[in-house]
Motif scaffolding. Structure first.
Motif, PDB file in Angstrom:
ATOM      1  N   ILE A   7      65.475 -46.733  70.000  1.00  0.00           N
ATOM      2  CA  ILE A   7      66.740 -46.263  69.443  1.00  0.00           C
ATOM      3  C   ILE A   7      67.727 -46.095  70.590  1.00  0.00           C
ATOM      4  CG2 ILE A   7      67.925 -44.446  68.150  1.00  0.00           C
ATOM      5  CD1 ILE A   7      65.943 -45.961  66.451  1.00  0.00           C
ATOM      6  N   ASN A   8      68.891 -46.695  70.454  1.00  0.00           N
ATOM      7  CA  ASN A   8      69.928 -46.614  71.482  1.00  0.00           C
ATOM      8  C   ASN A   8      70.954 -45.549  71.103  1.00  0.00           C
ATOM      9  OD1 ASN A   8      69.108 -48.955  73.196  1.00  0.00           O
ATOM     10  ND2 ASN A   8      69.413 -50.035  71.269  1.00  0.00           N
ATOM     11  N   TYR A   9      71.482 -44.883  72.117  1.00  0.00           N
ATOM     12  CA  TYR A   9      72.534 -43.875  71.918  1.00  0.00           C
ATOM     13  C   TYR A   9      73.660 -44.202  72.879  1.00  0.00           C
ATOM     14  CZ  TYR A   9      74.840 -39.303  71.690  1.00  0.00           C
ATOM     15  OH  TYR A   9      75.759 -38.290  71.534  1.00  0.00           O
ATOM     16  N   GLU A  10      74.863 -44.371  72.349  1.00  0.00           N
ATOM     17  CA  GLU A  10      76.012 -44.793  73.146  1.00  0.00           C
ATOM     18  C   GLU A  10      75.688 -46.066  73.925  1.00  0.00           C
ATOM     19  OE1 GLU A  10      77.048 -41.272  75.339  1.00  0.00           O
ATOM     20  OE2 GLU A  10      78.165 -40.427  73.638  1.00  0.00           O
ATOM     21  N   LYS A  11      75.007 -46.988  73.218  1.00  0.00           N
ATOM     22  CA  LYS A  11      74.677 -48.341  73.700  1.00  0.00           C
ATOM     23  C   LYS A  11      73.684 -48.359  74.857  1.00  0.00           C
ATOM     24  CE  LYS A  11      79.023 -50.300  72.024  1.00  0.00           C
ATOM     25  NZ  LYS A  11      80.239 -51.076  72.330  1.00  0.00           N
ATOM     26  N   LYS A  12      72.946 -47.245  75.039  1.00  0.00           N
ATOM     27  CA  LYS A  12      71.904 -47.195  76.061  1.00  0.00           C
ATOM     28  C   LYS A  12      70.598 -46.755  75.412  1.00  0.00           C
ATOM     29  CE  LYS A  12      75.127 -45.922  79.775  1.00  0.00           C
ATOM     30  NZ  LYS A  12      75.505 -44.855  80.744  1.00  0.00           N
ATOM     31  N   PRO A  13      69.443 -47.265  75.908  1.00  0.00           N
ATOM     32  CA  PRO A  13      68.166 -46.837  75.345  1.00  0.00           C
ATOM     33  C   PRO A  13      68.016 -45.316  75.424  1.00  0.00           C
ATOM     34  CG  PRO A  13      67.855 -48.727  76.774  1.00  0.00           C
ATOM     35  CD  PRO A  13      69.274 -48.277  76.965  1.00  0.00           C
ATOM     36  N   CYS A  14      67.635 -44.691  74.318  1.00  0.00           N
ATOM     37  CA  CYS A  14      67.555 -43.236  74.256  1.00  0.00           C
ATOM     38  C   CYS A  14      66.102 -42.765  74.080  1.00  0.00           C
ATOM     39  CB  CYS A  14      68.426 -42.719  73.116  1.00  0.00           C
ATOM     40  SG  CYS A  14      68.537 -40.920  72.997  1.00  0.00           S
ATOM     41  N   TYR A  15      65.419 -43.290  73.083  1.00  0.00           N
ATOM     42  CA  TYR A  15      64.017 -42.916  72.879  1.00  0.00           C
ATOM     43  C   TYR A  15      63.315 -44.006  72.089  1.00  0.00           C
ATOM     44  CZ  TYR A  15      65.848 -41.294  68.342  1.00  0.00           C
ATOM     45  OH  TYR A  15      66.487 -41.211  67.122  1.00  0.00           O
ATOM     46  N   ASP A  16      61.994 -44.026  72.214  1.00  0.00           N
ATOM     47  CA  ASP A  16      61.173 -44.997  71.496  1.00  0.00           C
ATOM     48  C   ASP A  16      60.550 -44.359  70.258  1.00  0.00           C
ATOM     49  OD1 ASP A  16      61.715 -46.993  73.275  1.00  0.00           O
ATOM     50  OD2 ASP A  16      59.718 -47.042  74.190  1.00  0.00           O
ATOM     51  N   ILE A  17      60.388 -45.165  69.225  1.00  0.00           N
ATOM     52  CA  ILE A  17      59.530 -44.816  68.098  1.00  0.00           C
ATOM     53  C   ILE A  17      58.242 -45.609  68.272  1.00  0.00           C
ATOM     54  CG2 ILE A  17      59.277 -44.726  65.605  1.00  0.00           C
ATOM     55  CD1 ILE A  17      62.324 -45.048  65.385  1.00  0.00           C
ATOM     56  N   VAL A  18      57.115 -44.915  68.299  1.00  0.00           N
ATOM     57  CA  VAL A  18      55.805 -45.552  68.432  1.00  0.00           C
ATOM     58  C   VAL A  18      55.109 -45.488  67.073  1.00  0.00           C
ATOM     59  CG1 VAL A  18      53.537 -45.412  69.534  1.00  0.00           C
ATOM     60  CG2 VAL A  18      55.600 -44.937  70.866  1.00  0.00           C
ATOM     61  N   PHE A  19      54.616 -46.635  66.599  1.00  0.00           N
ATOM     62  CA  PHE A  19      53.936 -46.710  65.309  1.00  0.00           C
ATOM     63  C   PHE A  19      52.446 -46.906  65.565  1.00  0.00           C
ATOM     64  CE2 PHE A  19      58.248 -48.265  64.806  1.00  0.00           C
ATOM     65  CZ  PHE A  19      58.709 -47.577  63.688  1.00  0.00           C
ATOM     66  N   ALA A  20      51.645 -45.917  65.204  1.00  0.00           N
ATOM     67  CA  ALA A  20      50.210 -45.950  65.456  1.00  0.00           C
ATOM     68  C   ALA A  20      49.459 -45.612  64.169  1.00  0.00           C
ATOM     69  CB  ALA A  20      49.857 -44.965  66.573  1.00  0.00           C
ATOM     70  N   ARG A  21      48.117 -45.682  64.229  1.00  0.00           N
ATOM     71  CA  ARG A  21      47.282 -45.372  63.061  1.00  0.00           C
ATOM     72  C   ARG A  21      46.526 -44.060  63.227  1.00  0.00           C
ATOM     73  NH1 ARG A  21      46.318 -50.250  60.082  1.00  0.00           N
ATOM     74  NH2 ARG A  21      48.220 -51.486  60.331  1.00  0.00           N
ATOM     75  N   ASP A  22      46.618 -43.457  64.431  1.00  0.00           N
ATOM     76  CA  ASP A  22      45.942 -42.183  64.707  1.00  0.00           C
ATOM     77  C   ASP A  22      46.671 -41.526  65.870  1.00  0.00           C
ATOM     78  OD1 ASP A  22      45.046 -43.471  67.067  1.00  0.00           O
ATOM     79  OD2 ASP A  22      43.188 -44.095  66.103  1.00  0.00           O
ATOM     80  N   PHE A  23      46.092 -40.469  66.425  1.00  0.00           N
ATOM     81  CA  PHE A  23      46.739 -39.753  67.532  1.00  0.00           C
ATOM     82  C   PHE A  23      46.185 -40.142  68.902  1.00  0.00           C
ATOM     83  CE2 PHE A  23      47.276 -36.612  63.988  1.00  0.00           C
ATOM     84  CZ  PHE A  23      48.656 -36.677  63.925  1.00  0.00           C
ATOM     85  N   SER A  24      45.371 -41.197  68.975  1.00  0.00           N
ATOM     86  CA  SER A  24      44.655 -41.496  70.212  1.00  0.00           C
ATOM     87  C   SER A  24      45.564 -41.970  71.346  1.00  0.00           C
ATOM     88  CB  SER A  24      43.575 -42.555  69.946  1.00  0.00           C
ATOM     89  OG  SER A  24      44.165 -43.773  69.519  1.00  0.00           O
ATOM     90  N   LEU A  25      46.772 -42.437  71.034  1.00  0.00           N
ATOM     91  CA  LEU A  25      47.683 -42.911  72.080  1.00  0.00           C
ATOM     92  C   LEU A  25      48.693 -41.851  72.511  1.00  0.00           C
ATOM     93  CD1 LEU A  25      48.470 -46.449  70.587  1.00  0.00           C
ATOM     94  CD2 LEU A  25      46.823 -45.885  72.381  1.00  0.00           C
ATOM     95  N   LEU A  26      48.586 -40.659  71.932  1.00  0.00           N
ATOM     96  CA  LEU A  26      49.596 -39.627  72.161  1.00  0.00           C
ATOM     97  C   LEU A  26      49.645 -39.180  73.620  1.00  0.00           C
ATOM     98  CD1 LEU A  26      51.740 -37.854  70.818  1.00  0.00           C
ATOM     99  CD2 LEU A  26      49.924 -36.243  70.195  1.00  0.00           C
ATOM    100  N   ALA A  27      48.487 -38.912  74.221  1.00  0.00           N
ATOM    101  CA  ALA A  27      48.461 -38.449  75.612  1.00  0.00           C
ATOM    102  C   ALA A  27      49.053 -39.500  76.552  1.00  0.00           C
ATOM    103  CB  ALA A  27      47.030 -38.109  76.024  1.00  0.00           C
ATOM    104  N   GLU A  28      48.723 -40.749  76.299  1.00  0.00           N
ATOM    105  CA  GLU A  28      49.259 -41.849  77.126  1.00  0.00           C
ATOM    106  C   GLU A  28      50.781 -41.911  77.024  1.00  0.00           C
ATOM    107  OE1 GLU A  28      49.190 -46.703  76.873  1.00  0.00           O
ATOM    108  OE2 GLU A  28      47.371 -45.612  76.307  1.00  0.00           O
ATOM    109  N   GLU A  29      51.308 -41.770  75.800  1.00  0.00           N
ATOM    110  CA  GLU A  29      52.756 -41.828  75.601  1.00  0.00           C
ATOM    111  C   GLU A  29      53.457 -40.659  76.289  1.00  0.00           C
ATOM    112  OE1 GLU A  29      54.603 -44.169  74.331  1.00  0.00           O
ATOM    113  OE2 GLU A  29      52.941 -45.449  73.678  1.00  0.00           O
ATOM    114  N   LEU A  30      52.865 -39.463  76.203  1.00  0.00           N
ATOM    115  CA  LEU A  30      53.497 -38.310  76.836  1.00  0.00           C
ATOM    116  C   LEU A  30      53.382 -38.357  78.354  1.00  0.00           C
ATOM    117  CD1 LEU A  30      53.695 -37.115  73.931  1.00  0.00           C
ATOM    118  CD2 LEU A  30      53.488 -34.896  75.040  1.00  0.00           C
ATOM    119  N   THR A  31      52.297 -38.929  78.870  1.00  0.00           N
ATOM    120  CA  THR A  31      52.158 -39.077  80.319  1.00  0.00           C
ATOM    121  C   THR A  31      53.323 -39.877  80.882  1.00  0.00           C
ATOM    122  OG1 THR A  31      49.744 -38.910  80.216  1.00  0.00           O
ATOM    123  CG2 THR A  31      50.688 -39.963  82.169  1.00  0.00           C
ATOM    124  N   ASP A  32      53.754 -40.881  80.126  1.00  0.00           N
ATOM    125  CA  ASP A  32      54.894 -41.697  80.556  1.00  0.00           C
ATOM    126  C   ASP A  32      56.190 -40.883  80.601  1.00  0.00           C
ATOM    127  OD1 ASP A  32      53.240 -43.877  80.758  1.00  0.00           O
ATOM    128  OD2 ASP A  32      53.785 -44.731  78.807  1.00  0.00           O
TER     129      ASP A  32
END
Length: 312
Positions: A7-32
């Protein structure tokens, strides 16, 4: 590998939406996001605490300095400044600082409250959205609208506040009761009606799989719904013009919600609001009679109301 959308805000990348099937990727995403030295507060309601609270807290403990859980009673009746006050109190007692982060775990009420608390605690701390209902995954977790009701008036106090991440576990939709699931579908159908005729037809063509909550179909449905909202909010992030399209059904829907003392779910009221808005458009000759009846009748197979009693 999860699907993602930026999602872009004022024409710059602002945040990502991650589509998953469980919570197993959550720690990896937050580490980033660099959370290893941060405290994190998971804000949820009594329903999501029971279903997902311990699992999500466990995943976050893999990557964060400290994780606390704060739950409040479920329901629109608790979308108030009093609930926000209790969140502030808990954060102060746990010595949360501006560098720390909130996590909204739940539906639209949880997301709105947590985003508003994050916007105002210490003049602003980061937050992420983990929407667990269809209404939140397809609509309310995206776009940065936050707020609470005031004396029964919907969303009278709030702020635009963009999350750092939206993490969608589409598998969580399996845990919803039928009424909650179909109430969320009202917002999905709204996106098809306002901007994407092909998506609207796709929804009708996949009616059986949606009823069965087939995860492949649900993930595509949520992604396409988010895609419509992305197009609108990127053009008008603070609702100065085109974003008003997203309020289709909401003017009358919110009035019904209040008139019925919040006994009906938000999505049920929005379905009624869309029927009413389409009726007005037909009477003003902006829609044909056939179009009005199609808008009205499409809600019936998805267990959504098209009429309401005991209301002026």
């Amino acid at each position: 590998m999860a699907n993602r959308m930026t999602i872009n805000y004022e024409k710059k990348p602002c945040y990502d939406i991650v589509f998953a099937r469980d919570f197993s990727l959550l720690a990896e995403e937050l580490t980033d996001l660099g959370v290893s030295e941060r405290k994190v507060a998971v804000i949820c309601d009594s329903n999501t605490e029971r279903l997902f609270g311990q699992e999500v807290s466990g995943e976050l403990q893999k990557c964060c300095q400290k994780v606390i859980l704060h739950a409040f009673p479920a329901g629109e009746a608790n979308k108030t400044l009093d609930t926000v006050r209790e969140i502030y109190r808990h954060l102060i007692e746990e010595k949360f600082e501006r560098k720390d982060m909130l996590v909204a775990l739940g539906g639209g009420v949880v997301g709105d409250i947590t985003g508003f608390a994050a916007a105002t605690y210490l003049r602003g701390v980061d937050f992420i959205q983990i929407p667990t209902t269809l209404i939140a995954q397809s609509d309310s977790s995206i776009g940065g609208k936050t707020g609470v009701d005031f004396d029964g008036y919907k969303n009278m106090v709030g702020a635009f506040n963009m999350p750092k991440l939206v993490y969608m576990n589409v598998g969580a939709l399996k845990e919803l009761d039928d009424r909650q699931f179909y109430a969320g579908f009202a917002e999905v159908m709204k996106h098809g009606l306002i901007r994407d005729a092909a998506f609207y037809e796709w929804l009708l063509d996949h009616m059986y799989e949606i009823h069965e909550r087939d995860l492949d179909v649900c993930e595509e449905m949520v992604m396409r719904s988010c895609g419509v909202k992305k197009l609108v909010v990127e053009k008008d992030p603070k609702e100065q013009g085109e974003r008003a399209l997203l309020n289709f059904g909401h003017t009358i829907g919110h009035a019904i919600e209040k008139a019925k003392n919040f006994e009906m779910l938000h999505g049920e009221c929005i379905a009624l609001g869309m029927v009413a808005a389409a009726f007005i458009s037909w009477k003003r000759e902006n829609l044909s009679m056939e179009e009005y009846y199609e808008v009205r009748d499409m809600f019936v197979p998805f267990d959504l109301p098209i009429s309401v009693e005991d209301t002026d």
